[in-house]
Design a protein around this motif. Structure first.
Motif: not given
Length: 157
Positions: A72, A116, A74, A108, A70, A118, A120, A148, A31, A5, A146
């Motif tokens: 993510t 949460s 929340t 979103t 990625n 995610s 890609s 990644y 989170r 992260n 987050e």
């Protein structure tokens, strides 16, 4: 390949701040999305919230360029679920328009209360990760973001 992260290493800013809900609260590694019971003020402790404004945005500076695989997000669990709806996730190296002109990874839709979601991003390269709600007056609330990815100079075998 282990993805960490990266958000935890970065710094965050946002277009405005509601109450004491600063940008860094979305990258504190917690989170947690408050349910509103029994302490409704927990949202102010754990989430970043902009003031209600036209084109609200939140930006994470990763301090270096990475390949982002990625993201993510929340959402809060107590109310106001629309405060993440329609947020564009933008990744890139430009600060033009506060970073909101960088390429888009996703948008979103309705993020369920306390959940949460995610996205890609396929290894998009960038130093900045923005959340941006264009063309409307809104609050932007993020309880955790987050990110990644891997160092953009890393070779994949």
């Amino acid at each position: 390949m282990f993805l960490e992260n990266l958000a935890l290493k970065g710094t965050a800013v946002q277009s405005s701040t509601f109450y004491s809900c600063g940008a860094a609260k979305a990258i504190d590694g917690i989170r947690y999305s408050p349910s509103g019971k029994p302490y409704p003020d927990e949202t102010y402790t754990y989430c970043s919230i902009t003031s209600r404004q036209l084109n609200p945005w939140w930006r994470l500076d990763l301090l270096d360029s990475y390949n982002i695989f990625n993201v993510t997000v929340t959402n809060r669990g107590d109310c106001c679920l629309e405060q993440t709806t329609g947020a564009e996730i933008r990744i890139g190296n430009s600060l033009e328009n506060n970073g909101n002109n960088n390429p888009r990874c996703g948008v979103t839709s309705s993020v369920p209360a306390g959940s949460s979601v995610s996205f890609s991003c396929g290894g998009m390269e960038g130093r900045y990760v923005n959340m941006y709600i264009p063309n409307i007056q809104a609050y932007l609330t993020l309880c955790e973001v987050e990110v990644y990815g891997t160092d953009s100079c890393e070779d994949f075998i």
